[in-house]
Design a protein around this motif. Structure first.
Motif, short mmCIF file in Angstrom:
data_model
loop_
_atom_site.label_atom_id
_atom_site.label_comp_id
_atom_site.label_asym_id
_atom_site.label_seq_id
_atom_site.Cartn_x
_atom_site.Cartn_y
_atom_site.Cartn_z
N GLU A 270 -1.27 51.53 -37.58
CA GLU A 270 0.14 51.13 -37.50
C GLU A 270 0.29 49.74 -36.91
O GLU A 270 1.13 48.96 -37.33
N ILE A 271 -0.53 49.42 -35.91
CA ILE A 271 -0.37 48.14 -35.23
C ILE A 271 -0.83 46.99 -36.11
O ILE A 271 -0.28 45.88 -36.05
N LEU A 272 -1.82 47.22 -36.95
CA LEU A 272 -2.25 46.16 -37.88
C LEU A 272 -1.14 45.82 -38.85
O LEU A 272 -0.94 44.65 -39.20
N GLU A 273 -0.41 46.83 -39.27
CA GLU A 273 0.74 46.57 -40.15
C GLU A 273 1.85 45.85 -39.38
O GLU A 273 2.50 44.95 -39.90
N HIS A 274 2.02 46.23 -38.11
CA HIS A 274 3.08 45.64 -37.28
C HIS A 274 2.84 44.15 -37.04
O HIS A 274 3.79 43.36 -37.08
N ILE A 275 1.60 43.76 -36.78
CA ILE A 275 1.35 42.35 -36.43
C ILE A 275 1.30 41.44 -37.65
O ILE A 275 1.33 40.21 -37.50
N ASP A 276 1.23 42.03 -38.85
CA ASP A 276 1.21 41.21 -40.06
C ASP A 276 2.58 40.53 -40.24
O ASP A 276 3.58 41.17 -40.49
N GLY A 277 2.62 39.23 -40.06
CA GLY A 277 3.87 38.48 -40.16
C GLY A 277 4.63 38.36 -38.85
O GLY A 277 5.66 37.66 -38.78
N LEU A 278 4.13 39.02 -37.80
CA LEU A 278 4.84 39.00 -36.51
C LEU A 278 4.94 37.60 -35.92
O LEU A 278 5.97 37.21 -35.36
N ALA A 279 3.86 36.82 -36.05
CA ALA A 279 3.85 35.47 -35.47
C ALA A 279 4.93 34.59 -36.11
O ALA A 279 5.64 33.86 -35.41
N ASP A 280 5.06 34.67 -37.42
CA ASP A 280 6.08 33.87 -38.11
C ASP A 280 7.49 34.28 -37.68
O ASP A 280 8.36 33.43 -37.49
N GLU A 281 7.70 35.59 -37.52
CA GLU A 281 9.01 36.08 -37.08
C GLU A 281 9.32 35.58 -35.68
O GLU A 281 10.45 35.15 -35.39
N ALA A 282 8.33 35.64 -34.79
CA ALA A 282 8.55 35.20 -33.41
C ALA A 282 8.84 33.71 -33.34
O ALA A 282 9.72 33.26 -32.59
N LEU A 283 8.10 32.92 -34.12
CA LEU A 283 8.33 31.48 -34.13
C LEU A 283 9.73 31.15 -34.65
O LEU A 283 10.41 30.28 -34.09
N ALA A 284 10.16 31.86 -35.67
CA ALA A 284 11.52 31.64 -36.21
C ALA A 284 12.58 31.95 -35.16
O ALA A 284 13.57 31.21 -35.02
N LYS A 285 12.37 32.99 -34.38
CA LYS A 285 13.31 33.35 -33.31
C LYS A 285 13.35 32.25 -32.25
O LYS A 285 14.42 31.89 -31.75
N ILE A 286 12.18 31.73 -31.91
CA ILE A 286 12.10 30.67 -30.90
C ILE A 286 12.85 29.42 -31.37
O ILE A 286 13.64 28.82 -30.63
N GLN A 287 12.58 29.04 -32.60
CA GLN A 287 13.21 27.82 -33.13
C GLN A 287 14.72 27.97 -33.28
O GLN A 287 15.47 27.01 -33.14
N LYS A 288 15.16 29.17 -33.55
CA LYS A 288 16.60 29.44 -33.64
C LYS A 288 17.24 29.40 -32.27
O LYS A 288 18.38 28.95 -32.10
N ALA A 289 16.50 29.84 -31.25
CA ALA A 289 17.06 29.94 -29.90
C ALA A 289 17.08 28.61 -29.17
O ALA A 289 17.89 28.41 -28.26
N SER A 290 16.20 27.67 -29.55
CA SER A 290 16.11 26.42 -28.80
C SER A 290 15.82 25.24 -29.72
O SER A 290 14.90 25.29 -30.53
N ASP A 291 16.61 24.17 -29.54
CA ASP A 291 16.36 22.95 -30.32
C ASP A 291 15.43 22.00 -29.58
O ASP A 291 15.15 20.89 -30.04
N LYS A 292 14.93 22.42 -28.41
CA LYS A 292 14.00 21.60 -27.64
C LYS A 292 12.55 21.88 -28.01
O LYS A 292 11.64 21.15 -27.61
#
Length: 342
Positions: A270-292
């Motif tokens: 289950e965790i291997l499926e969970h982490i697939d694409g997780l990094a891209d999702e997290a980076l998108a959240k970061i970039q949306k939250a901060s313009d710095k």
């Protein structure tokens, strides 16, 4: 005795047997305790709750999960597991390295690739992971159930950087792990060991100028708020391990041992499926939250200036772990070569 009387008698016997079986199950049911190092919804938390889900759906046992800080920091939950207070613990080799020096192998830079498919196949097939490490953990009263990857390591700094020279004089937080300190020393920085609970404040006050973690952890911990320059150096993956207290595990019935192993296998899948694409999702959240936030992905030429310093860390690893560490490192390389050839 007529047929109706026989049926009533059989029904009575069945009811007694069912009640006895239920009572026996209730007596044998246990509430197990499991602690990990991360927050709600993070990778270790997802793994723990998938493990819990399997245990509770396939037995009368229950599982209590404790997240980061609820029972202390990483060192605290390991001590509690070794003492038998906790039954299961999830701890990364970054902290286990003080107990099992060979576990620090994951902090040799550029040893593991950053391609997820290759990393996953390595964890599935590696003799070093699946045969050598369990024996080492058992020496310290721990039954190693699963080692699994969480995500590519990303460095955050107070300013963008693309070379070891630009890491110079930067105090970068590392886990309390001698080999990780050696890695950042090789990279030209000043490694600064700190417990996780102090990292955000230390970045905020410029006591340190950087740290490393998988991108999902940088997002969930809000580290980008105080260390906004993300640098993808390609130097490795964050790895963690899930284990049980050895005495507890050895005392389980064969059925419960299989239950625990099956639950660990289920959570791993289950965790291997969970982490697939997780990094891209997290980076998108970061970039949306901060313009710095800035994102720097080193090219192959830039990576080579860091990779050229890896032999210094390999040498230190062998000095720290001796012949057994050298054998483990050789097996790692053999396993990786087999996977990459495939």
């Amino acid at each position: 005795m007529n047929s109706i009387s026989k049926l009533k008698k059989l029904a009575g016997i069945s009811a007694v047997a069912f009640a006895a079986m239920t009572a026996a199950n209730a007596v044998n049911a246990a509430n197990w305790r499991y602690a990990h190092e991360e927050y709600e919804g993070d990778v270790q938390d997802v793994f723990a709750y998938k493990f819990k889900e399997y245990i509770e759906e396939n037995s009368d046992h229950t599982l209590q999960v404790y997240r980061f800080g609820e029972l202390g920091e990483s060192d605290d939950i390991m001590e509690q597991t070794q003492a038998g207070i906790l039954n299961f613990v999830n701890q990364s080799p970054g902290f286990t390295g003080a107990l099992i020096p060979e576990a620090q192998i994951f902090f040799i830079p550029y040893l593991l690739p950053t391609d997820m498919d290759t990393v996953v196949e390595f964890f599935n097939e590696s003799k070093a992971i699946n045969e050598m490490f369990p024996k080492m953990y058992a020496e310290h009263g721990l039954e190693l159930l699963k080692m699994y990857p969480e995500g590519e390591m990303v460095v955050t700094l107070d300013e963008p950087a693309t070379s070891p020279e630009e890491f110079s004089n930067k105090k970068i937080r590392v886990m309390t792990n001698p080999l990780l300190s050696e890695t950042y020393d090789a990279f030209g920085a000043t490694p600064t060991p700190l417990p996780w609970g102090e990292v955000y404040g230390a970045l905020q006050t410029n006591m340190i100028q950087g740290q490393e973690n998988p991108i999902f952890w940088i997002e969930s911990g809000g580290l980008y708020e105080v260390s906004p320059n993300l640098i993808f150096t390609g130097h490795g993956w964050f790895t963690t391990a899930m284990m049980a207290n050895q005495n507890f595990y050895d005392g389980l019935s064969d059925g419960d041992k299989k239950l625990v192993q099956d639950a660990a296998d289920f959570a791993y899948t289950e965790i291997l499926e969970h982490i697939d694409g997780l990094a891209d999702e997290a980076l998108a959240k970061i970039q949306k939250a901060s313009d710095k936030v800035t994102v720097t992905r080193l090219n192959e030429e830039q990576i080579e200036t860091f990779r050229a310093r890896a032999p210094q860390v390999e040498k230190k690893f062998i000095e720290m772990t001796g012949k057994r560490g050298e054998e483990l490192l050789n097996q790692f390389k053999t396993d990786l070569e087999a996977v990459q050839n495939n």
